[in-house]
Design a protein around this motif. Structure first.
Motif, PDB file in Angstrom:
ATOM      1  N   ASN B 270       0.933  -1.345  -0.088  1.00 19.06           N
ATOM      2  CA  ASN B 270      -0.013   0.011   0.234  1.00 19.06           C
ATOM      3  C   ASN B 270       0.821   1.159  -0.014  1.00 19.06           C
ATOM      4  OD1 ASN B 270      -1.564   2.355   1.790  1.00 19.06           O
ATOM      5  ND2 ASN B 270      -2.937   0.836   0.586  1.00 19.06           N
ATOM      6  N   ILE B 271       1.820   1.245   0.854  1.00 19.29           N
ATOM      7  CA  ILE B 271       2.718   2.572   0.926  1.00 19.29           C
ATOM      8  C   ILE B 271       3.829   2.410  -0.199  1.00 19.29           C
ATOM      9  CG2 ILE B 271       2.107   2.822   3.342  1.00 19.29           C
ATOM     10  CD1 ILE B 271       4.952   1.805   3.885  1.00 19.29           C
ATOM     11  N   LYS B 272       3.986   1.469  -1.161  1.00 23.09           N
ATOM     12  CA  LYS B 272       5.014   1.099  -2.219  1.00 23.09           C
ATOM     13  C   LYS B 272       6.278   1.360  -1.421  1.00 23.09           C
ATOM     14  CE  LYS B 272       2.550   2.880  -6.166  1.00 23.09           C
ATOM     15  NZ  LYS B 272       1.079   3.199  -5.914  1.00 23.09           N
ATOM     16  N   TYR B 273       6.535   0.585  -0.359  1.00 21.86           N
ATOM     17  CA  TYR B 273       7.766   0.465   0.285  1.00 21.86           C
ATOM     18  C   TYR B 273       8.830  -0.169  -0.700  1.00 21.86           C
ATOM     19  CZ  TYR B 273      10.907   0.108   3.972  1.00 21.86           C
ATOM     20  OH  TYR B 273      12.049   0.107   5.033  1.00 21.86           O
ATOM     21  N   GLN B 274      10.080   0.543  -0.286  1.00 23.69           N
ATOM     22  CA  GLN B 274      11.167   0.169  -1.405  1.00 23.69           C
ATOM     23  C   GLN B 274      12.292  -0.453  -0.220  1.00 23.69           C
ATOM     24  OE1 GLN B 274      12.953   1.920  -4.901  1.00 23.69           O
ATOM     25  NE2 GLN B 274      14.642   2.667  -3.417  1.00 23.69           N
ATOM     26  N   SER B 275      12.899  -1.590  -0.442  1.00 22.44           N
ATOM     27  CA  SER B 275      14.357  -1.797   0.222  1.00 22.44           C
ATOM     28  C   SER B 275      13.759  -2.779   1.596  1.00 22.44           C
ATOM     29  CB  SER B 275      15.047  -0.671   0.540  1.00 22.44           C
ATOM     30  OG  SER B 275      16.368  -0.944   1.131  1.00 22.44           O
ATOM     31  N   ALA B 276      14.678  -2.967   2.431  1.00 22.59           N
ATOM     32  CA  ALA B 276      14.458  -3.732   3.706  1.00 22.59           C
ATOM     33  C   ALA B 276      13.886  -2.871   4.669  1.00 22.59           C
ATOM     34  CB  ALA B 276      15.694  -4.182   4.323  1.00 22.59           C
ATOM     35  N   GLY B 277      12.740  -3.568   5.338  1.00 23.94           N
ATOM     36  CA  GLY B 277      11.959  -2.865   6.466  1.00 23.94           C
ATOM     37  C   GLY B 277      11.332  -3.822   7.299  1.00 23.94           C
ATOM     38  N   THR B 278      10.911  -3.384   8.683  1.00 25.45           N
ATOM     39  CA  THR B 278      10.448  -4.281   9.765  1.00 25.45           C
ATOM     40  C   THR B 278       9.349  -3.760   9.968  1.00 25.45           C
ATOM     41  OG1 THR B 278      12.625  -5.228  10.057  1.00 25.45           O
ATOM     42  CG2 THR B 278      11.092  -5.245  11.715  1.00 25.45           C
ATOM     43  N   LEU B 279       8.007  -4.728  10.192  1.00 24.63           N
ATOM     44  CA  LEU B 279       7.129  -4.319  10.821  1.00 24.63           C
ATOM     45  C   LEU B 279       6.840  -4.838  12.107  1.00 24.63           C
ATOM     46  CD1 LEU B 279       5.397  -4.812   7.351  1.00 24.63           C
ATOM     47  CD2 LEU B 279       5.005  -2.590   8.843  1.00 24.63           C
ATOM     48  N   GLU B 280       6.815  -4.032  13.246  1.00 26.71           N
ATOM     49  CA  GLU B 280       6.659  -4.683  14.658  1.00 26.71           C
ATOM     50  C   GLU B 280       5.235  -4.760  15.158  1.00 26.71           C
ATOM     51  OE1 GLU B 280      11.096  -3.271  16.221  1.00 26.71           O
ATOM     52  OE2 GLU B 280       9.331  -2.241  17.159  1.00 26.71           O
ATOM     53  N   PHE B 281       5.174  -6.117  15.612  1.00 25.70           N
ATOM     54  CA  PHE B 281       3.568  -6.253  16.327  1.00 25.70           C
ATOM     55  C   PHE B 281       3.901  -6.587  17.740  1.00 25.70           C
ATOM     56  CE2 PHE B 281       3.533  -6.937  11.820  1.00 25.70           C
ATOM     57  CZ  PHE B 281       2.192  -6.477  11.346  1.00 25.70           C
ATOM     58  N   ILE B 282       2.949  -6.463  18.373  1.00 27.68           N
ATOM     59  CA  ILE B 282       2.673  -7.133  19.626  1.00 27.68           C
ATOM     60  C   ILE B 282       1.686  -8.475  19.413  1.00 27.68           C
ATOM     61  CG2 ILE B 282       2.534  -6.820  22.216  1.00 27.68           C
ATOM     62  CD1 ILE B 282       2.237  -4.157  22.050  1.00 27.68           C
ATOM     63  N   VAL B 283       1.961  -9.551  20.017  1.00 27.08           N
ATOM     64  CA  VAL B 283       1.203 -10.848  20.070  1.00 27.08           C
ATOM     65  C   VAL B 283       0.912 -10.868  21.516  1.00 27.08           C
ATOM     66  CG1 VAL B 283       1.040 -13.106  19.673  1.00 27.08           C
ATOM     67  CG2 VAL B 283       2.130 -11.668  17.881  1.00 27.08           C
ATOM     68  N   ASP B 284      -0.222 -11.268  21.910  1.00 26.41           N
ATOM     69  CA  ASP B 284      -0.732 -11.492  23.202  1.00 26.41           C
ATOM     70  C   ASP B 284      -0.647 -13.060  23.477  1.00 26.41           C
ATOM     71  OD1 ASP B 284      -3.163 -12.294  22.622  1.00 26.41           O
ATOM     72  OD2 ASP B 284      -4.229 -10.597  23.132  1.00 26.41           O
ATOM     73  N   GLU B 285      -1.066 -13.312  24.829  1.00 28.60           N
ATOM     74  CA  GLU B 285      -0.993 -14.685  25.133  1.00 28.60           C
ATOM     75  C   GLU B 285      -2.027 -15.514  24.432  1.00 28.60           C
ATOM     76  OE1 GLU B 285       0.723 -15.042  29.316  1.00 28.60           O
ATOM     77  OE2 GLU B 285       2.033 -15.225  27.496  1.00 28.60           O
ATOM     78  N   GLN B 286      -3.297 -14.883  23.869  1.00 30.06           N
ATOM     79  CA  GLN B 286      -4.252 -15.584  23.232  1.00 30.06           C
ATOM     80  C   GLN B 286      -4.018 -15.727  21.656  1.00 30.06           C
ATOM     81  OE1 GLN B 286      -5.400 -13.165  25.447  1.00 30.06           O
ATOM     82  NE2 GLN B 286      -5.302 -14.697  26.761  1.00 30.06           N
ATOM     83  N   GLY B 287      -2.822 -15.016  21.236  1.00 30.75           N
ATOM     84  CA  GLY B 287      -2.617 -15.115  19.739  1.00 30.75           C
ATOM     85  C   GLY B 287      -3.059 -13.912  18.782  1.00 30.75           C
ATOM     86  N   ASN B 288      -3.634 -12.926  19.635  1.00 35.52           N
ATOM     87  CA  ASN B 288      -4.137 -11.656  18.906  1.00 35.52           C
ATOM     88  C   ASN B 288      -2.905 -10.921  18.691  1.00 35.52           C
ATOM     89  OD1 ASN B 288      -6.768 -12.158  19.314  1.00 35.52           O
ATOM     90  ND2 ASN B 288      -6.415 -11.795  21.356  1.00 35.52           N
ATOM     91  N   PHE B 289      -2.992 -10.085  17.583  1.00 36.52           N
ATOM     92  CA  PHE B 289      -1.620  -9.314  17.280  1.00 36.52           C
ATOM     93  C   PHE B 289      -2.142  -7.905  17.183  1.00 36.52           C
ATOM     94  CE2 PHE B 289      -2.897 -10.732  12.940  1.00 36.52           C
ATOM     95  CZ  PHE B 289      -2.778  -9.744  12.286  1.00 36.52           C
ATOM     96  N   TYR B 290      -1.413  -6.966  17.344  1.00 40.12           N
ATOM     97  CA  TYR B 290      -1.384  -5.523  17.124  1.00 40.12           C
ATOM     98  C   TYR B 290      -0.366  -4.783  16.535  1.00 40.12           C
ATOM     99  CZ  TYR B 290      -4.736  -6.944  20.805  1.00 40.12           C
ATOM    100  OH  TYR B 290      -5.781  -7.334  21.580  1.00 40.12           O
ATOM    101  N   PHE B 291      -0.545  -4.023  15.590  1.00 36.55           N
ATOM    102  CA  PHE B 291       0.543  -3.212  14.951  1.00 36.55           C
ATOM    103  C   PHE B 291       1.260  -2.303  15.882  1.00 36.55           C
ATOM    104  CE2 PHE B 291       2.121   0.579  12.841  1.00 36.55           C
ATOM    105  CZ  PHE B 291       3.004   0.146  12.072  1.00 36.55           C
ATOM    106  N   LEU B 292       2.486  -2.361  15.974  1.00 39.96           N
ATOM    107  CA  LEU B 292       3.280  -1.421  16.883  1.00 39.96           C
ATOM    108  C   LEU B 292       3.890  -0.234  16.030  1.00 39.96           C
ATOM    109  CD1 LEU B 292       3.760  -1.809  19.874  1.00 39.96           C
ATOM    110  CD2 LEU B 292       5.783  -2.878  19.456  1.00 39.96           C
TER     111      LEU B 292
END
Lengths: 175, 512
Positions: B270-292
């Protein structure tokens, strides 16, 4: 007593000669029974020793404790073994916290290792001179004589003959 | 090696500058190093074909000095600039300045960097894309009143975070409403001081979360792939010290892993990202995830991804910058990789403890990688990040990787500078012991590694207590007797004589 006799933790050593220099071999009597030949090689970070069991290398970091003793943090190279606050206590000095530690009410002499009180050679209130033997403690099947470090008076004896003592337990109070 | 490749200026220092220079060399890109006055004899300077002083010691005068870096690029005839991580790597204004100077910045567009660098704008972009993020404010908070209202809606505990933040600065955990006002003021003061921007936003605090991130590589035209995840839950002071892939928590929730990859790809396309990058998320103890958040650069812990994919991420970055990269399909991932960060820091307070290194020796052997800028007795500078090395390993399974890391960490020796009596000179301390304990910790071995692990396992700080061995006792006795009687002989110690015995000791050690 000989500066070549002393202990580290529960290990009692009696070196046949004074080790000098970067490299050498010395015979050492361990816990008053086994004789062991030890070859050493000192380097900028510590020391390697060779015995009949192999070669062992250690990094040593010296620190001066509050009592003015040099104590070493000893790390075995190639392992995660770390031993803190090691010091070779020369016999004769081993049962005193420090010759300089004067408490308000005198000097408390503490046991530096666990053992059994064999003999008590002094009485409360008695005058005592420096170097005079006070107590004999048996530890690791050896007799250790505890001598006075000062001219003074025995203020209190905390132990009885035949009693077992733990490391750090008070033996005698001098004033 | 292909000739006539353009020159790369590496606008960084330390292990990452060396790591980038290595790949440049193998692909035939000439290299230019830049260094501060404090780094004149640092290893990265010797790794490059040319080297120029940026002036100054402090980062703002040296590695953050854009005009000086652009001057050197001109002087050295560099065409490409690799920013590494930290310093100028996530500064949109630097990317624009490079473009104006006709230099190719190796990384994403200024637009992507600006979007993701603004935590509030990034959160709003995620909302538009329907990517789950931690419940909380849409944008910056207008004040304490709004914070109170919102906290009541989503429920305590909550986290206040600086809009421009990072590294735990301008961040406060709030347990209940009565602490909200004072925390709000403190966090906003800290944010103002650290980032020059006092704006805060608010999030629900996820208890015992796992930190999982997805490595991505975009083509800049709306295409891109992921290279698997990394779990970086083991942290102190909100900074990572152990990173691994695959993520232990995702092993429990394989569906979450697929959803994470989907979300990551949706974002970069969507953002037309170029090169290496990292998306950080939190995952809780139930397996839900949230963008950080998104890190628009090469990550410190990228080696673990390289281990399991066989991809040299810097190679891809360089080739993409000169138009020679054909981005492949998602590469398969094999085995397990773990990295730990060896820091010059106090192992109890975790505060930096840089100082002089008297002796340094790293681990080696099959599937062991050490990224470090330290090779010989030198100084860990007090002016920069006190990381000494990254040690990463690969194993067919997590168990094997951990075992390999245990052996590697036991091989490492970092001794402070000492005087002839064996006393430390300077202030160096390291977290080596903490790392050695981490790889033996029961929870770590089980893969049960929430972000609060270090806080909840006080035994990690305690030294192993064990009766002293005969050999250690003999060693200390001999050492001390020799030292006490040093006046009787020539006490100089020749450090070069160590080699033979160290080697022999290791050989003999195999028996025990």
């Amino acid at each position: 007593m000989s500066a070549l006799k002393g202990q580290v933790g529960a290990w009692h050593f009696d070196f046949a000669k004074l080790p000098i220099g970067l490299h050498g071999i010395v015979q050492v009597k361990i816990n008053e029974k086994d004789q062991l030949m030890v070859e050493w090689f000192k380097d900028a970070q510590g020391i390697s020793i060779k015995t009949e069991h192999g070669v062992f290398s250690f990094d040593l970091l010296g620190e001066v404790s509050e009592e003015g003793l040099v104590q070493y943090q000893v790390k075995q190279r190639g392992s995660s073994e770390v031993f803190s606050s090691l010091h070779f206590l020369t016999s004769g000095a081993e049962l005193f916290e420090s010759q300089n530690t004067k408490l308000k009410h005198g000097i408390k002499i503490k046991a530096q290792m666990p053992g059994k009180v064999l003999k008590i050679l002094i009485k409360e209130g008695q005058a005592i001179t420096e170097g005079e033997p006070m107590i004999v403690i048996e530890a690791m099947k050896m007799e250790n004589q505890v001598s006075s470090v000062h001219n003074g008076k025995v203020k209190k004896i905390f132990i009885e003959q035949g009693q077992a003592v733990e490391t750090g337990e008070a033996l005698v109070l001098l004033e | 090696m292909k000739p006539n490749r353009p020159t790369v200026l590496i606008a960084n220092r330390g292990e990452i500058a060396i790591r980038i220079a290595r790949t440049c060399k193998l692909l035939g890109f000439p290299t230019v190093a830049v260094y501060s006055e404090a780094d004149q004899s640092s290893e990265h300077v010797f790794m490059c074909d040319q080297a120029y002083c940026l002036g100054g010691i402090l980062p703002k005068d040296s590695y953050l000095n854009i005009s000086s870096i652009l001057d050197i690029a001109r002087k050295s005839k560099a065409k490409l600039i690799h920013p590494g991580y930290g310093f100028l790597s996530e500064r949109a204004d630097f990317i624009e300045a490079c473009q104006k100077a006709n230099l190719i910045f190796i990384g994403p567009s200024a637009k992507c960097v600006a979007l993701m660098g603004n935590k509030v704008a990034a959160r709003m972009a995620m909302d538009q894309l329907n990517i789950a993020r931690v419940p909380g404010s849409h944008g910056a908070l207008s004040g304490v009143k709004e914070a109170k209202q919102l906290a009541k809606e989503i429920g305590y505990p909550v986290l206040l975070k600086a809009k421009a933040g990072g590294g735990g600065k301008g961040m406060r955990q709030v347990e209940s409403e009565k602490f909200l006002e004072s925390s709000f003021e403190a966090a906003s003061r800290e944010a103002e001081k650290s980032f020059g921007d006092s704006d805060l936003y608010l999030e629900k605090l996820i208890l015992s979360p796992h930190h999982v991130e997805v490595q991505v590589f975009g083509d800049g035209k709306g295409g891109g792939i992921h290279l698997g995840e990394r779990e970086c839950s083991i942290q102190r002071r909100h900074q990572k010290i152990l990173e691994e892939t695959p993520s232990p928590v995702l092993e429990l929730f394989p569906k979450t892993r697929e959803k994470l990859f989907e979300a990551a790809l949706k974002i970069i396309k969507n953002i037309k990202y170029q090169s290496a990058g990292t998306l950080e998320f939190i995952v809780d103890e139930q397996g839900n995830f949230y963008f950080l958040e998104m890190n628009t650069r090469l990550q410190v812990e990228h080696p673990v991804t390289e281990w399991v994919t066989g991809v040299d991420l810097v190679e891809w970055q360089l080739l993409q910058a000169i138009g020679e990269l054909q981005l492949p399909e998602i590469p398969p991932r094999t085995g397990h990789s773990i990295e730990v960060r060896l820091y010059a820091e106090d192992p109890e307070s975790f505060l930096p403890a840089p100082g002089s290194i008297g002796f340094i020796e790293f681990a080696s052997g099959p599937f062991v990688r050490v990224d470090s800028a330290f090779k010989s007795p030198t100084e860990v500078s007090m002016y920069y990040d006190p990381m000494i090395a990254k040690i990463s390993v690969w194993g067919e399974t997590r168990e094997k990787a951990l075992a390999r890391l245990r052996v590697s960490l036991d091989e490492i020796r970092v001794e402070p500078l000492k005087n002839a009596q064996g006393h430390k000179i300077g202030s160096l301390k390291t977290n080596l012991f903490l790392l050695q304990k981490l790889v033996r910790n029961k929870k770590v071995l089980k893969g049960d590694t929430p972000t609060d692990l270090i806080a909840k396992e006080p035994e990690l700080k305690q030294i192993f207590t064990k009766d002293v061995t005969l050999e250690a006792a003999l060693a200390v006795s001999l050492y001390q007797l020799i030292e006490e009687n040093i006046s009787l002989h020539d006490g100089t110690v020749n450090p070069t004589t160590e080699f033979y015995w160290t080697k022999q000791s290791k050989t003999e050690g195999l028996r025990s």
